[in-house]
Design an enzyme around this catalytic site. Structure first.
Site, PDB file in Angstrom:
ATOM      1  N   LYS A 176     -13.178 -10.046   3.543  1.00 41.88           N
ATOM      2  CA  LYS A 176     -12.634  -8.991   2.697  1.00 41.88           C
ATOM      3  C   LYS A 176     -13.501  -8.889   1.442  1.00 41.88           C
ATOM      4  O   LYS A 176     -13.799  -9.900   0.807  1.00 41.88           O
ATOM      5  CB  LYS A 176     -11.181  -9.332   2.332  1.00 41.88           C
ATOM      6  CG  LYS A 176     -10.310  -8.128   2.175  1.00 41.88           C
ATOM      7  CD  LYS A 176      -8.845  -8.467   2.260  1.00 41.88           C
ATOM      8  CE  LYS A 176      -8.044  -7.274   1.782  1.00 41.88           C
ATOM      9  NZ  LYS A 176      -6.630  -7.383   2.069  1.00 41.88           N
ATOM     10  N   GLU A 212       9.524  -6.595   6.982  1.00 40.96           N
ATOM     11  CA  GLU A 212      10.666  -6.142   6.173  1.00 40.96           C
ATOM     12  C   GLU A 212      11.987  -6.367   6.897  1.00 40.96           C
ATOM     13  O   GLU A 212      12.988  -6.750   6.282  1.00 40.96           O
ATOM     14  CB  GLU A 212      10.507  -4.657   5.822  1.00 40.96           C
ATOM     15  CG  GLU A 212       9.414  -4.358   4.795  1.00 40.96           C
ATOM     16  CD  GLU A 212       8.011  -4.314   5.375  1.00 40.96           C
ATOM     17  OE1 GLU A 212       7.864  -4.375   6.628  1.00 40.96           O
ATOM     18  OE2 GLU A 212       7.048  -4.225   4.591  1.00 40.96           O
ATOM     19  N   ARG A 218      11.909   0.384   6.731  1.00 36.95           N
ATOM     20  CA  ARG A 218      11.717  -0.464   7.915  1.00 36.95           C
ATOM     21  C   ARG A 218      12.923  -1.365   8.188  1.00 36.95           C
ATOM     22  O   ARG A 218      13.155  -1.771   9.303  1.00 36.95           O
ATOM     23  CB  ARG A 218      10.506  -1.385   7.705  1.00 36.95           C
ATOM     24  CG  ARG A 218       9.178  -0.772   8.003  1.00 36.95           C
ATOM     25  CD  ARG A 218       8.953  -0.718   9.495  1.00 36.95           C
ATOM     26  NE  ARG A 218       7.849   0.148   9.824  1.00 36.95           N
ATOM     27  CZ  ARG A 218       6.592  -0.234   9.910  1.00 36.95           C
ATOM     28  NH1 ARG A 218       6.263  -1.478   9.705  1.00 36.95           N
ATOM     29  NH2 ARG A 218       5.666   0.631  10.215  1.00 36.95           N
TER      30      ARG A 218
END
Ligand SMILES: Cc1ncc(C[n+]2csc(CCOP(=O)(O)OP(=O)(O)O)c2C)c(N)n1
Length: 600
Positions: free
Chosen positions: A275, A354, A382
């Site tokens: 990343k 979630e 969600r």
């Protein structure tokens, strides 16, 4: 070279050396542009080579690329006709920071929320099969997004199908923060080679000669067959597993994808990326550089609502060992970084999960603990069934700290928290509060902590408009507060709209009420206001349909009170991207709009 590249066809003529130069140019171009516009810098620096290789080998829009979350697709955008609009990224009228079908035929599926890519790409692959068109369907999913339950549901289906689906697992060992969970550990094990040695110990003959990972990368083509490891989790689920390979090594990526293109079974290619690759600051702190603000963003000295929440957590946890804070992978954004450091035993990052976060909190609550689920409004969508079925129905004492409620700005429609008041208000047993500043929010959190039933506190993105907010005070449940006494017009303001209501109220000589509670409403005060004023206005940072103003309207109607009520809020449409100020203007949520409403 980048000047002459606009569409995928432009890169298919290039040789490997030229492709490498192109990657370098795109990297410099992205760093320069994202620093100006803001956006997902680190994720995109990690996917440049992968995106080039994908477009070199496959042909969109005939073939479909489904990027999970869609936040790492900037190179894909550059290579599919949007290079000249990158400077408009995430701005009003500009291109989206995520993939969006309306924006390009090359964006085969829209995204913003995580863990949807395998399901969507599988749908496309199965449709391709039904239509016998031999097109390819490729999902790109990060190791973070793989922690989301939907990914597992999709793998469960994909592995039992014969769909022509390729999943590219872009593994950088990071979600926004460090990735968490058993799956993440498993991937690390896969990469580190521990698994190979374990398998070797089980004396599978051919594995004795298995080269280590970097050698795999170099010899990907000849080893493609040999790289299929029968015992990976993915293989057990019915997918062919390839890799891991270096996701920044263009020649290896291209050769591997060319090979995988010739296959037609569900298959997964594990690539390892870094990343922030190529930018030291981003490589060293990928969390900070996951998403960056535009260069021009002025920073306020005041704390944000998220900071206020984080401070409340720390102060409250100090005396309450039963407080448990839960985040579905949004530690920093939710203001919990310091809490995580100070109270590791009372803190759970459950991954991008979630649904699990909500029901997990329910389980904790049954044992007398005090769970606080910190969740963005848009991501609570969600966990909706879990909120109804696992929390509210059982009247469990869980606090929902709902951040980024209302318009969020540059992330656009996928992230706008425009619906929560409407979808929460209809659930029995819930108490719903909307603070108008940080002090009120702190009082509401204290109030919620003393309650024995589910409570939602929804607050916006941005500064909390007060310098001091730490207090022992609470608010009385179901009570609103009159901030300005006027005549003729009464404005019922919810949450962060109280400020502009005060501004308009001062000009109009109107009464202004900080409603504080969406449920239970202060019906006594509403009745009183309705009988002492000629016109009523409600304003909220939520869709009008089913929102807080609707709640007032329902009450007035039931009571046969005929004082006219004008509802201000968001329209029945998906909102655009832009700054919050631009969007409030566009959707009629300014002091001027309140004043205009009195003239209708
Ligand atoms: C349902 C949902 N929850 C949370 C988020 C916020 N979010 C955006 S990207 C991200 C991390 C994704 O990690 P990964 O898939 O590994 O991609 P990377 O950024 O590391 O390339 C998170 C948590 C989201 N987009 N959707």
């Amino acid at each position: 070279m980048l000047d002459s590249i606009n569409y995928p066809k432009d890169i298919k003529q290039l040789d490997l050396r030229q492709l490498q130069s192109l990657a370098d140019e795109i990297r410099a171009f992205l760093i320069e542009n994202i620093q100006k516009t803001g956006g997902h810098l680190a994720p995109n620096l990690g996917t440049i080579e992968m995106s080039i290789a994908m477009h070199y080998v496959f042909s969109t829009p005939k073939d479909s690329f489904v990027f999970d979350v869609g936040h790492q697709a900037y190179t894909h955008k550059i290579l599919t006709g949007r290079k000249d609009r990158i400077h408009t990224l995430r701005q009003k009228g500009g291109i989206s920071g995520f993939t969006k079908r309306a924006e390009s035929a090359h964006d085969s599926f829209g995204a913003g929320h995580s863990s949807t890519s395998i399901s969507a790409a599988l749908g496309i692959a199965i449709a391709n099969g039904i239509q016998c068109n031999h097109h390819k369907s490729i999902a790109v999913i990060g190791d973070g997004a793989l922690t989301g339950g939907m990914s597992f549901e999709a793998l469960n289906h994909a592995g039992d199908s014969n769909a022509d689906l390729l999943i590219i697992l872009n593994d950088n060992d990071m979600s926004i923060s460090k990735n968490v969970g058993a799956m993440s550990k498993y991937l690390t094990k896969l990469i580190s080679g521990k698994m190979y040695s374990t398998m070797k110990n089980k004396s599978l003959g051919f594995l004795q000669k298995m080269p280590r990972m970097h050698e795999f990368a170099k010899r990907s083509e000849e080893h493609l067959k040999g790289m299929v490891l029968p015992s990976t989790l993915f293989e057990e689920l019915g997918l062919d597993y390839y890799g891991p390979i270096d996701g920044h090594d263009l020649p290896t990526l291209i050769k591997t994808l060319q090979n995988l293109k010739t296959q037609s079974k569900p298959r997964l290619l594990h690539i390892i990326t870094k990343k922030g690759y190529g930018l030291d600051s981003a490589e060293n702190d990928p969390c900070k550089f996951h998403g960056i603000a535009p260069a021009a963003d002025g920073s306020s000295t005041l704390d944000s609502y998220s900071n206020v929440f984080g401070r409340w957590l720390i102060n409250t946890a100090a005396n309450n060992k039963d407080l448990i804070a839960i985040t579905p992978a949004m530690c920093t954004g939710s203001g919990m970084s310091e809490f995580e450091q100070k109270f590791p035993e009372q803190y759970f990052d459950v991954g991008i999960a979630e649904q699990h976060a909500v029901t997990f909190a329910g389980g904790l609550a049954t044992q007398g603990l005090k769970p606080v689920v910190a969740i963005y409004s848009t991501f609570l969508q969600r966990g909706y069934d879990q909120l109804i079925h696992d929390i509210a129905l059982q009247n469990l004492n869980v606090i929902f700290a709902i951040d980024r409620a209302g318009l969020v700005g540059a992330d656009g429609a996928t992230h706008a928290g425009c619906f929560d008041l409407s979808f929460l208000r209809c659930i029995p047993n819930l108490t719903i509060m909307a603070p108008s500043n940080g002090l009120e929010m702190y009082q509401m959190l204290n109030t919620a902590f003393n309650m024995q039933s589910p409570v939602c506190i929804r607050y916006p993105r941005g500064v909390a408009n007060v310098e001091k907010y730490e207090t022992q005070d609470t608010v009385e449940i179901g009570t609103a507060k009159v901030l300005l006494k006027g005549e003729k017009i009464a404005i019922f303001a919810f949450g962060n709209k109280v400020d502009i209501a005060l501004e308009a109220g001062a000009e109009l000589g109107a009464s202004v009420v900080d409603m504080r509670f969406v449920k239970p409403l202060d019906t006594q005060l509403i009745k009183e206001m309705a009988s002492t004023h000629q016109r009523l206005i409600s304003i909220e940072d939520n869709v009008i349909s089913g929102g807080a103003g609707s709640a007032i309207s329902e009450y007035l109607h039931q009571q046969k009170i005929t004082t006219p009520l004008h509802l201000l809020g968001l329209p029945d449409e998906f909102t655009e991207q832009g700054t919050q100020a631009e969007l409030y203007q566009q959707y009629g949520l300014t002091a001027k709009d309140i004043i205009n409403a009195t003239k209708i």
